[in-house]
Structure formats: C-alpha cells, structure tokens
Write a protein that holds these residues in place. Structure first.
Motif, PDB file in Angstrom:
ATOM      1  N   ASP A  27       0.895  -1.158   0.000  1.00 24.70           N
ATOM      2  CA  ASP A  27       0.000   0.000   0.000  1.00 24.70           C
ATOM      3  C   ASP A  27       0.935   1.210   0.000  1.00 24.70           C
ATOM      4  O   ASP A  27       1.525   1.539   1.027  1.00 24.70           O
ATOM      5  CB  ASP A  27      -0.889   0.006   1.236  1.00 24.70           C
ATOM      6  N   PRO A  28       1.122   1.851  -1.151  1.00 21.50           N
ATOM      7  CA  PRO A  28       2.127   2.915  -1.228  1.00 21.50           C
ATOM      8  C   PRO A  28       1.765   4.172  -0.423  1.00 21.50           C
ATOM      9  O   PRO A  28       2.636   4.967  -0.126  1.00 21.50           O
ATOM     10  CB  PRO A  28       2.213   3.228  -2.720  1.00 21.50           C
ATOM     11  N   ILE A  29       0.513   4.328  -0.048  1.00 24.01           N
ATOM     12  CA  ILE A  29       0.119   5.485   0.753  1.00 24.01           C
ATOM     13  C   ILE A  29       0.547   5.283   2.205  1.00 24.01           C
ATOM     14  O   ILE A  29       1.144   6.163   2.816  1.00 24.01           O
ATOM     15  CB  ILE A  29      -1.404   5.746   0.659  1.00 24.01           C
ATOM     16  N   SER A  30       0.256   4.115   2.768  1.00 22.91           N
ATOM     17  CA  SER A  30       0.612   3.851   4.170  1.00 22.91           C
ATOM     18  C   SER A  30       2.004   3.241   4.306  1.00 22.91           C
ATOM     19  O   SER A  30       2.603   3.297   5.375  1.00 22.91           O
ATOM     20  CB  SER A  30      -0.406   2.896   4.802  1.00 22.91           C
ATOM     21  N   GLY A  31       2.504   2.628   3.225  1.00 29.70           N
ATOM     22  CA  GLY A  31       3.803   1.959   3.286  1.00 29.70           C
ATOM     23  C   GLY A  31       3.734   0.548   3.839  1.00 29.70           C
ATOM     24  O   GLY A  31       4.749  -0.118   3.980  1.00 29.70           O
ATOM     25  N   LYS A  32       2.541   0.076   4.133  1.00 34.48           N
ATOM     26  CA  LYS A  32       2.393  -1.276   4.682  1.00 34.48           C
ATOM     27  C   LYS A  32       2.446  -2.316   3.570  1.00 34.48           C
ATOM     28  O   LYS A  32       1.976  -2.079   2.462  1.00 34.48           O
ATOM     29  CB  LYS A  32       1.088  -1.397   5.459  1.00 34.48           C
ATOM     30  N   VAL A  33       3.007  -3.477   3.906  1.00 31.09           N
ATOM     31  CA  VAL A  33       3.082  -4.593   2.967  1.00 31.09           C
ATOM     32  C   VAL A  33       2.193  -5.713   3.505  1.00 31.09           C
ATOM     33  O   VAL A  33       2.282  -6.075   4.681  1.00 31.09           O
ATOM     34  CB  VAL A  33       4.536  -5.093   2.792  1.00 31.09           C
ATOM     35  N   TYR A  34       1.333  -6.231   2.633  1.00 26.04           N
ATOM     36  CA  TYR A  34       0.382  -7.273   3.004  1.00 26.04           C
ATOM     37  C   TYR A  34       0.640  -8.537   2.199  1.00 26.04           C
ATOM     38  O   TYR A  34       1.250  -8.490   1.136  1.00 26.04           O
ATOM     39  CB  TYR A  34      -1.051  -6.799   2.714  1.00 26.04           C
ATOM     40  N   LYS A  35       0.138  -9.662   2.709  1.00 27.97           N
ATOM     41  CA  LYS A  35       0.097 -10.880   1.915  1.00 27.97           C
ATOM     42  C   LYS A  35      -0.924 -10.643   0.815  1.00 27.97           C
ATOM     43  O   LYS A  35      -1.843  -9.831   0.981  1.00 27.97           O
ATOM     44  CB  LYS A  35      -0.331 -12.084   2.756  1.00 27.97           C
TER      45      LYS A  35
ATOM     46  N   LEU B 259      -7.679  -8.293  -6.694  1.00 31.51           N
ATOM     47  CA  LEU B 259      -6.468  -8.416  -5.883  1.00 31.51           C
ATOM     48  C   LEU B 259      -6.862  -8.278  -4.424  1.00 31.51           C
ATOM     49  O   LEU B 259      -7.558  -7.321  -4.060  1.00 31.51           O
ATOM     50  CB  LEU B 259      -5.484  -7.320  -6.280  1.00 31.51           C
ATOM     51  N   ARG B 260      -6.450  -9.236  -3.608  1.00 29.90           N
ATOM     52  CA  ARG B 260      -6.784  -9.187  -2.179  1.00 29.90           C
ATOM     53  C   ARG B 260      -5.504  -9.076  -1.372  1.00 29.90           C
ATOM     54  O   ARG B 260      -4.595  -9.883  -1.517  1.00 29.90           O
ATOM     55  CB  ARG B 260      -7.555 -10.437  -1.771  1.00 29.90           C
ATOM     56  N   GLY B 261      -5.440  -8.045  -0.551  1.00 29.34           N
ATOM     57  CA  GLY B 261      -4.354  -7.879   0.403  1.00 29.34           C
ATOM     58  C   GLY B 261      -4.883  -8.198   1.780  1.00 29.34           C
ATOM     59  O   GLY B 261      -6.008  -7.797   2.124  1.00 29.34           O
ATOM     60  N   TYR B 262      -4.101  -8.915   2.574  1.00 34.81           N
ATOM     61  CA  TYR B 262      -4.607  -9.336   3.874  1.00 34.81           C
ATOM     62  C   TYR B 262      -3.487  -9.541   4.882  1.00 34.81           C
ATOM     63  O   TYR B 262      -2.308  -9.624   4.525  1.00 34.81           O
ATOM     64  CB  TYR B 262      -5.445 -10.609   3.742  1.00 34.81           C
ATOM     65  N   ILE B 263      -3.898  -9.615   6.144  1.00 33.27           N
ATOM     66  CA  ILE B 263      -2.989  -9.891   7.249  1.00 33.27           C
ATOM     67  C   ILE B 263      -3.367 -11.255   7.796  1.00 33.27           C
ATOM     68  O   ILE B 263      -4.527 -11.487   8.124  1.00 33.27           O
ATOM     69  CB  ILE B 263      -3.132  -8.833   8.364  1.00 33.27           C
TER      70      ILE B 263
END
Length: 153
Positions: A113-121, A135-139
């Motif tokens: 997520d380039p806005i928050s900088g978080k990387v998800y599976k 596309l699904r990003g998840y924790i």
C-alpha cells in the motif's frame, strides 16, 4: 474434389488447433492494468505486471493520477526499507505472486500500500473474460483484508 476438401478440412483443423494452443498458453496476468481504488472508485495508477525469470509475477507502477481532493503521488515516504522515498513511478507494487494449477489464480504474493507503506500478503484472481483482476491484500488469513478490482488495458 474429395482430396481438395480433405486438404481444406485438414488446414482448418490445424489452424484451429494452433489458435486454441495459443489461447491456452496466454499468460492472463501479464500486461498493463488500471487500478481502481475500492473506497473512491477512482483510478490512481496503472501497473505493468510481468513474469520474472523465477516464475513469479511482479507489478510496477508505470503511471499515476491525482484524484479530486488529494495530492499527486510523488515519492513513497512511508514505504519500508529500500523502497523508502523512492518515486511512485517504477515502484514495485506487487511481487512474489505464484501461479496455481488454475491459470486464473495467483497466491503467496506481497502487496504494497504505497500510501501507508504497509506490505500485506496477497492473492489474485482473474475473471472469466480475462479483463478484471481482483487483488486481495490481507494480514494473516485472507478474511482479514480488503479487495480491489483492476481493469486490463
């Protein structure tokens, strides 16, 4: 006359087999995709997805757009590690996706997520027409996450 018809039939059969083989070998994930923000409905960027030599897929941001009421995307100030302060253009946005036995599904990827900088599976699925990518990003498990839909150019 019969031999001419046999030759024409054989040529048609061979050409249809070639066309079917080409369609079956087409890599549906590779190409340019328009991202659609699930919260605003606007397209913020275009992503070029390519298959790497190791068989995994990677998506790079190739174009960005401002949406009403927000700043233009410049650099990734919140991105982790080597991606910190890199320009959005050329930024790896998704990576490490692997094909499954279903040619329309991809798993074990990472989504930035380039806005928050978080990387998800991440995991991805292409619809039956090959024109929409979910596309699904998840924790942790995929039920705890969010999905976005992209449109293929």
């Amino acid at each position: 006359m019969k031999s001419i018809l046999k030759n024409v039939f054989a040529a048609l059969l061979l050409s249809s087999i070639s066309i079917c083989s080409f369609a079956a070998n087409e890599d549906l994930l590779v190409g340019k995709w328009k991202t659609i923000d699930d919260q605003t409905g606007y397209s913020r960027a275009d992503v070029e997805i390519r298959k790497k030599a190791d068989g995994t897929y990677e998506g790079i941001i190739v174009e960005t757009r401002s949406i009403p009421g927000s700043d233009k995307l410049g650099v990734c100030t919140h991105c982790p590690g080597a991606l910190k302060n890199k320009p959005f253009l050329g930024l790896p946005f998704i990576w490490d996706f692997k094909a499954t036995s279903n040619p329309r599904e991809f798993v074990n990827g990472k989504v930035l997520d380039p806005i928050s900088g978080k990387v998800y599976k991440g995991k991805a699925k292409i619809n039956a027409t090959g024109k929409r990518l979910t596309l699904r990003g998840y924790i942790g498990v995929s039920v705890i996450g969010r999905s976005v839909t992209w449109v293929k150019y």
